[in-house]
Scaffold this motif. Structure first.
Motif, mmCIF file in Angstrom:
data_model
loop_
_atom_site.group_PDB
_atom_site.id
_atom_site.type_symbol
_atom_site.label_atom_id
_atom_site.label_comp_id
_atom_site.label_asym_id
_atom_site.label_seq_id
_atom_site.Cartn_x
_atom_site.Cartn_y
_atom_site.Cartn_z
ATOM 1 N N CYS A 154 1.011 -1.340 -0.036
ATOM 2 C CA CYS A 154 0.106 -0.075 -0.061
ATOM 3 C C CYS A 154 0.906 1.231 0.116
ATOM 4 O O CYS A 154 1.825 1.520 0.836
ATOM 5 C CB CYS A 154 -0.945 -0.029 1.286
ATOM 6 N N GLN A 155 0.767 2.053 -0.940
ATOM 7 C CA GLN A 155 1.638 3.323 -1.132
ATOM 8 C C GLN A 155 0.942 4.470 -0.454
ATOM 9 O O GLN A 155 1.828 5.255 -0.013
ATOM 10 C CB GLN A 155 1.747 3.609 -2.616
ATOM 11 N N GLU A 156 -0.046 4.476 -0.619
ATOM 12 C CA GLU A 156 -0.554 5.668 0.375
ATOM 13 C C GLU A 156 -0.952 5.449 1.668
ATOM 14 O O GLU A 156 -0.893 4.186 1.901
ATOM 15 C CB GLU A 156 -2.114 5.987 -0.599
ATOM 16 N N PRO A 157 -0.993 6.467 2.498
ATOM 17 C CA PRO A 157 -0.884 6.057 3.818
ATOM 18 C C PRO A 157 -2.397 5.566 4.202
ATOM 19 O O PRO A 157 -3.436 5.842 3.470
ATOM 20 C CB PRO A 157 -1.353 7.497 4.555
ATOM 21 N N VAL A 158 -2.388 4.165 4.977
ATOM 22 C CA VAL A 158 -3.706 3.670 5.035
ATOM 23 C C VAL A 158 -4.733 4.442 5.905
ATOM 24 O O VAL A 158 -4.152 5.361 6.607
ATOM 25 C CB VAL A 158 -3.370 2.187 5.909
ATOM 26 N N HIS A 159 -5.939 4.448 5.408
ATOM 27 C CA HIS A 159 -7.038 5.050 6.227
ATOM 28 C C HIS A 159 -7.911 4.082 6.741
ATOM 29 O O HIS A 159 -8.145 3.008 6.090
ATOM 30 C CB HIS A 159 -7.624 6.235 5.447
ATOM 31 N N PHE A 160 -9.047 4.443 7.405
ATOM 32 C CA PHE A 160 -9.966 3.661 8.013
ATOM 33 C C PHE A 160 -11.380 3.984 7.735
ATOM 34 O O PHE A 160 -11.618 5.100 7.708
ATOM 35 C CB PHE A 160 -9.806 3.437 9.487
ATOM 36 N N VAL A 161 -12.155 3.017 7.331
ATOM 37 C CA VAL A 161 -13.613 3.324 6.711
ATOM 38 C C VAL A 161 -14.496 2.864 7.807
ATOM 39 O O VAL A 161 -14.384 1.872 8.563
ATOM 40 C CB VAL A 161 -13.750 2.393 5.690
ATOM 41 N N LYS A 162 -15.285 3.836 8.021
ATOM 42 C CA LYS A 162 -16.641 3.460 9.030
ATOM 43 C C LYS A 162 -17.755 3.009 8.524
ATOM 44 O O LYS A 162 -18.228 3.644 7.428
ATOM 45 C CB LYS A 162 -16.616 4.863 9.931
ATOM 46 N N GLU A 163 -18.244 2.007 9.278
ATOM 47 C CA GLU A 163 -19.667 1.539 9.042
ATOM 48 C C GLU A 163 -20.651 1.272 10.078
ATOM 49 O O GLU A 163 -20.104 1.342 11.039
ATOM 50 C CB GLU A 163 -19.640 0.362 8.053
ATOM 51 N N GLU A 164 -21.795 1.382 9.710
ATOM 52 C CA GLU A 164 -22.695 1.127 10.881
ATOM 53 C C GLU A 164 -23.962 0.452 10.670
ATOM 54 O O GLU A 164 -24.343 0.065 9.444
ATOM 55 C CB GLU A 164 -23.078 2.484 11.560
ATOM 56 N N ASP A 165 -24.376 -0.704 11.344
ATOM 57 C CA ASP A 165 -25.635 -1.339 11.216
ATOM 58 C C ASP A 165 -26.331 -1.156 12.535
ATOM 59 O O ASP A 165 -25.932 -0.714 13.669
ATOM 60 C CB ASP A 165 -25.422 -2.446 10.776
ATOM 61 N N GLU A 166 -27.576 -1.889 12.585
ATOM 62 C CA GLU A 166 -28.509 -1.947 13.751
ATOM 63 C C GLU A 166 -28.244 -2.993 14.899
ATOM 64 O O GLU A 166 -28.781 -2.942 15.911
ATOM 65 C CB GLU A 166 -30.000 -2.334 13.209
ATOM 66 N N LYS A 167 -27.049 -3.808 14.733
ATOM 67 C CA LYS A 167 -26.882 -4.956 15.538
ATOM 68 C C LYS A 167 -26.397 -4.063 16.675
ATOM 69 O O LYS A 167 -25.931 -3.138 16.788
ATOM 70 C CB LYS A 167 -25.904 -5.689 15.123
ATOM 71 N N GLU A 168 -26.566 -4.988 18.064
ATOM 72 C CA GLU A 168 -26.114 -4.315 19.037
ATOM 73 C C GLU A 168 -25.226 -5.695 19.910
ATOM 74 O O GLU A 168 -25.542 -6.818 19.396
ATOM 75 C CB GLU A 168 -27.353 -4.171 20.215
ATOM 76 N N ASP A 169 -24.557 -5.233 21.019
ATOM 77 C CA ASP A 169 -23.929 -6.284 21.598
ATOM 78 C C ASP A 169 -24.500 -6.260 23.149
ATOM 79 O O ASP A 169 -24.833 -5.185 23.465
ATOM 80 C CB ASP A 169 -22.269 -6.227 21.498
ATOM 81 N N ASP A 170 -23.848 -6.896 24.033
ATOM 82 C CA ASP A 170 -24.128 -6.738 25.414
ATOM 83 C C ASP A 170 -23.058 -6.957 26.447
ATOM 84 O O ASP A 170 -22.742 -8.264 26.934
ATOM 85 C CB ASP A 170 -25.517 -7.926 25.784
ATOM 86 N N PHE A 171 -22.181 -6.099 26.374
ATOM 87 C CA PHE A 171 -20.925 -6.172 27.126
ATOM 88 C C PHE A 171 -21.536 -6.085 28.533
ATOM 89 O O PHE A 171 -22.135 -4.785 28.973
ATOM 90 C CB PHE A 171 -19.955 -5.066 26.707
ATOM 91 N N GLU A 172 -20.985 -6.833 29.688
ATOM 92 C CA GLU A 172 -21.332 -6.502 30.890
ATOM 93 C C GLU A 172 -20.352 -5.471 31.577
ATOM 94 O O GLU A 172 -21.141 -4.412 32.334
ATOM 95 C CB GLU A 172 -21.004 -7.714 31.586
#
Ligand code: SF4
Length: 391
Positions: A124-142
């Motif tokens: 990868c020649q260009e600086p890596v960048h990070f793509v954001k996405e979102e959905d409706e899922k949820e998690d349940d961390f205590e």
């Protein structure tokens, strides 16, 4: 749920039979419950082979000569051939895709231990960048320390901006990011977390005013050593012993470690320094190579910092997450110097990729090795007074 992934993540395609190695050898392939259930019910001759090829107690595939029982002589998977991609267990379906889990967030990455992924990361020649996405899922961390996680994310952003500043020499980027992580650790140790935001602003100010060297010096004056510079003789020898003490996943890894002893450290410090100088003249200081060389280091550092840094939310070992990135880049470089000497002072991009994925397979992709190394890095490189908490 929010998702974050490197911009090239979705482009990954397994090269299967054309892969210079295989991900189905050298490590235990664990099988998830759902797949175990399915494999247990599979009918016919293949079903019998399937059931006989599973260690039901350990919940993994048996291996023949360290190769998965389903890996055929063409390095293709018989299970995939017989039952199709949907029958693969989670481990096989997902690899080399890796997920770090945080509350409400999944960070996706490609494992450096896969040759094709290593190629994508390193080319990868260009600086890596990070793509954001979102959905409706949820998690349940205590339990999840949101406050700390958000400070870690902010810190990682500052680390990224320094690591990707190509106007700075890589050595300075490494020194500055190491000192920032150490200062963060000191704030935590002294329960001055409320000062971390100021620390980040101070570091950003130095970066903006092009005085990062000053930031490093100020931080080092308290510590007295420059642990980020390359090729410190005593340290390198000590680190080699740590690598030797880790569990071997592939027997040929010993030859790589022996090569360091033979080619680099065997004839004393002066000889070693001479090799380093010559190597850097070829790959580090000539302007044609310098950019290319520093870009490889940057991509490796970004990979390690992105994948591991925020995991400190689970173990408080902030500085060892950064040290792991620095250690890995230093050692991939040491192994490359060996390859360069072995091959008559020639080095190709394939060598860089191969050394990187071999290193990742042995050191970074094994949980036991990774944990042992991180503990060692914390004990040896954390600022004075910082103590590793017993689990
Ligand atoms: S190591 Fe990567 S490229 Fe090779 S077979 Fe496995 S997933 Fe495919």
């Amino acid at each position: 749920m929010r998702y974050l992934k490197p911009h090239f993540y979705d482009r990954f395609v397994c090269t299967a039979g054309a892969c210079p190695d295989t991900c189905c050898a050298g490590w235990q392939i664990m099988i998830d419950e759902e797949s175990l259930d399915r494999y247990g019910k599979e009918k016919g001759e293949f079903g019998t082979r399937l059931r006989n090829s599973i260690d039901w107690e350990e919940e993994c595939f048996y291996q023949n000569d360290r190769r998965c029982a389903f890996l055929n002589e063409k390095n293709l998977c018989d299970l995939y051939k017989a039952l199709g991609p949907d029958a693969l267990c989670d481990t096989c379906r997902m690899y080399p895709r890796h997920t770090e889990e945080y509350e409400g967030l999944r960070e996706l990455s490609l494992s450096l231990s896969c040759p094709e992924a290593a190629k994508m990361i390193l080319s990868c020649q260009e600086p890596v960048h990070f793509v954001k996405e979102e959905d409706e899922k949820e998690d349940d961390f205590e339990e999840f320390d949101f406050m700390m996680f958000s400070q870690l994310e902010d810190t990682r952003d500052v680390l990224f901006s320094i690591l990707q500043d190509r106007s700075l020499p890589l050595a300075l980027r490494m020194a500055a990011t190491e000192q920032l992580a150490e200062q963060y650790q000191i704030c935590m140790e002294e329960q001055r977390e409320y000062e971390i935001d100021d620390l980040l602003r101070d570091c950003e100010r130095h970066h903006k005013e092009q005085t990062l060297q000053e930031f490093v010096s100020e931080s080092l004056s308290a510590k007295g050593v420059d642990a980020a510079s390359f090729h410190q003789w005593e340290r390198q020898k000590e680190e080699l012993q740590v690598l030797r003490s880790l569990e071997r996943l592939r027997p040929e890894w010993d030859q790589v470690l022996d090569g360091v002893e033979k080619w680099l450290y065997g004839s004393g410090e002066e000889h070693y320094r001479h090799i380093c100088e010559e190597f850097h003249k070829m790959y580090g200081s000539l302007s044609s190579h310098k950019e290319e060389w520093e870009n490889l280091g940057e991509q490796l550092l970004m990979f390690f910092v992105y994948t591991y840094f925020c995991g400190a939310v689970y173990d408080d070992m902030v500085c060892s997450k950064m040290e792991l990135a620095l250690f890995s880049v230093r050692w991939i470089q040491e192994f490359l110097m060996v390859r360069w000497l072995e091959d008559g002072k020639m080095l190709s991009m394939q060598d860089v990729e191969e050394i990187s994925w071999r290193y990742a397979r042995e050191v970074e992709h094994s949980d036991d090795n990774l944990n042992a190394l991180e503990d060692w890095l914390f004990e040896h490189y954390a600022p004075e007074g910082c103590v590793l908490e017993e689990e």
